[in-house]
Scaffold this motif. Structure first.
Motif, short mmCIF file in Angstrom:
data_model
loop_
_atom_site.label_atom_id
_atom_site.label_comp_id
_atom_site.label_asym_id
_atom_site.label_seq_id
_atom_site.Cartn_x
_atom_site.Cartn_y
_atom_site.Cartn_z
N PHE A 1 -3.03 -7.05 -0.68
CA PHE A 1 -4.79 -6.24 -1.36
C PHE A 1 -5.22 -7.43 -2.25
O PHE A 1 -5.61 -8.15 -2.92
CB PHE A 1 -3.99 -5.48 -2.73
CG PHE A 1 -5.53 -4.15 -3.11
CD1 PHE A 1 -6.20 -3.68 -2.32
CD2 PHE A 1 -5.20 -5.12 -4.71
CE1 PHE A 1 -7.10 -3.08 -3.23
CE2 PHE A 1 -6.87 -3.83 -5.28
CZ PHE A 1 -7.04 -3.28 -4.32
N CYS B 1 -7.17 -0.91 1.39
CA CYS B 1 -6.19 -1.67 2.00
C CYS B 1 -7.25 -1.95 3.36
O CYS B 1 -7.22 -1.12 3.75
CB CYS B 1 -5.81 -0.55 2.17
SG CYS B 1 -3.39 -1.46 3.92
N GLU B 2 -6.91 -3.18 3.60
CA GLU B 2 -7.77 -3.16 4.87
C GLU B 2 -7.03 -3.51 5.88
O GLU B 2 -7.61 -3.33 7.11
CB GLU B 2 -6.99 -5.08 4.99
CG GLU B 2 -7.58 -6.25 3.32
CD GLU B 2 -7.67 -7.14 3.16
OE1 GLU B 2 -6.83 -8.31 4.53
OE2 GLU B 2 -7.93 -7.75 2.19
N ARG B 3 -5.33 -2.34 6.08
CA ARG B 3 -4.87 -2.07 7.32
C ARG B 3 -5.53 -0.95 8.03
O ARG B 3 -6.29 -0.37 8.77
CB ARG B 3 -3.25 -2.75 6.97
CG ARG B 3 -2.79 -1.98 8.77
CD ARG B 3 -1.23 -1.84 8.73
NE ARG B 3 -0.90 -1.83 9.57
CZ ARG B 3 0.46 -1.18 9.88
NH1 ARG B 3 1.28 -1.34 9.06
NH2 ARG B 3 0.49 -0.90 11.13
N CYS B 4 -5.10 -0.18 6.34
CA CYS B 4 -5.23 1.62 6.71
C CYS B 4 -6.36 2.49 6.00
O CYS B 4 -7.10 3.49 6.39
CB CYS B 4 -4.07 2.19 6.09
SG CYS B 4 -3.90 2.55 4.47
N THR C 1 1.86 -2.07 3.55
CA THR C 1 1.09 -3.55 3.86
C THR C 1 0.40 -3.95 2.82
O THR C 1 -0.38 -3.01 1.44
CB THR C 1 -0.43 -2.93 4.94
OG1 THR C 1 0.20 -2.73 5.41
CG2 THR C 1 -1.04 -5.16 5.45
N CYS D 1 0.82 -1.54 -0.33
CA CYS D 1 0.52 -0.11 -0.01
C CYS D 1 0.58 1.27 0.28
O CYS D 1 2.27 1.30 0.77
CB CYS D 1 -0.50 -0.05 1.03
SG CYS D 1 -2.10 1.67 1.24
N ARG E 1 -7.04 1.57 -3.95
CA ARG E 1 -6.23 0.94 -4.12
C ARG E 1 -7.03 0.84 -5.02
O ARG E 1 -8.46 0.75 -5.52
CB ARG E 1 -5.79 0.18 -3.35
CG ARG E 1 -4.86 0.70 -1.98
CD ARG E 1 -4.24 -0.66 -1.77
NE ARG E 1 -2.59 -1.07 -2.50
CZ ARG E 1 -2.30 -1.93 -2.20
NH1 ARG E 1 -2.08 -2.89 -1.27
NH2 ARG E 1 -1.42 -1.89 -3.14
#
Length: 185
Positions: free
Chosen positions: A29, A51-54, A26, A21, A58
């Protein structure tokens, strides 16, 4: 724009999963949406998601092959006979190494589910080695040093140049396919 070709959806998904990302770094995706469209007179496929983290937005857009390639298993590969435009040979070798390193040495003592998983992983590892071999030019005995365009791929090439020898790659592939047969039963 110069869209790069994704020879199959499996190659596109693999490429996207490996890209960090831009906001948090991270990888991993998983697009929420995908759609075909025309981009600069070229058939393309757009993948979008967060993004699964932030949560950063994307997007990836790839050229679609004129004749679709839809493998049913990894044994059929990640794309047609052309070398990848998304992953260079060093990245394919790194992927093969990562997959194959996690396989048990022997099927002895494994459950049926574990044997099937090991078989599938050997299949994917072999398919990644076949992708490296696609970068060996006809009549050549190794992957050209100029075939590496990513920092990761160039590093692997510099650290392990001998591993891109065509004969060695074919030998490794043969051993992986033999190991795969031992997990089939």
């Amino acid at each position: 724009m110069g869209l790069r070709l994704a020879r199959s959806s499996s190659e596109a998904y693999l490429y996207m999963a490996r890209q960090p990302c831009e906001a948090c770094g991270t990888a991993g995706f998983h697009p929420a949406r995908s759609a075909s469209e025309i981009v600069e007179d070229t058939l393309a496929r757009r993948y979008e998601g967060a993004c699964e983290r932030c949560g950063a937005s994307r997007e990836f857009v790839f050229r679609v092959p004129d004749e679709p390639f839809a493998p049913v298993t990894a044994e059929q590969g990640f794309g047609d006979s052309r070398p990848s435009e998304l992953l260079d040979p060093g990245e394919w070798l790194e992927m093969a190494d990562g997959i194959l390193a996690a396989i048990p040495v022997s099927p002895a003592g494994l459950t049926d589910a574990q044997r099937r998983e090991a078989y599938a992983d050997l299949d994917a590892g072999a398919a990644a080695l076949e992708e490296v071999l696609k970068f060996v030019p006809a009549g050549a005995d190794s992957v050209s040093p100029f075939a590496f365009w990513t920092e990761r791929g160039r590093r692997i090439s510099l650290d392990s140049r001998w591993r891109f020898n065509a004969e060695g790659l074919r030998d490794s592939l043969s051993k992986v396919r033999a190991a795969q047969r031992s997990f089939a039963g």
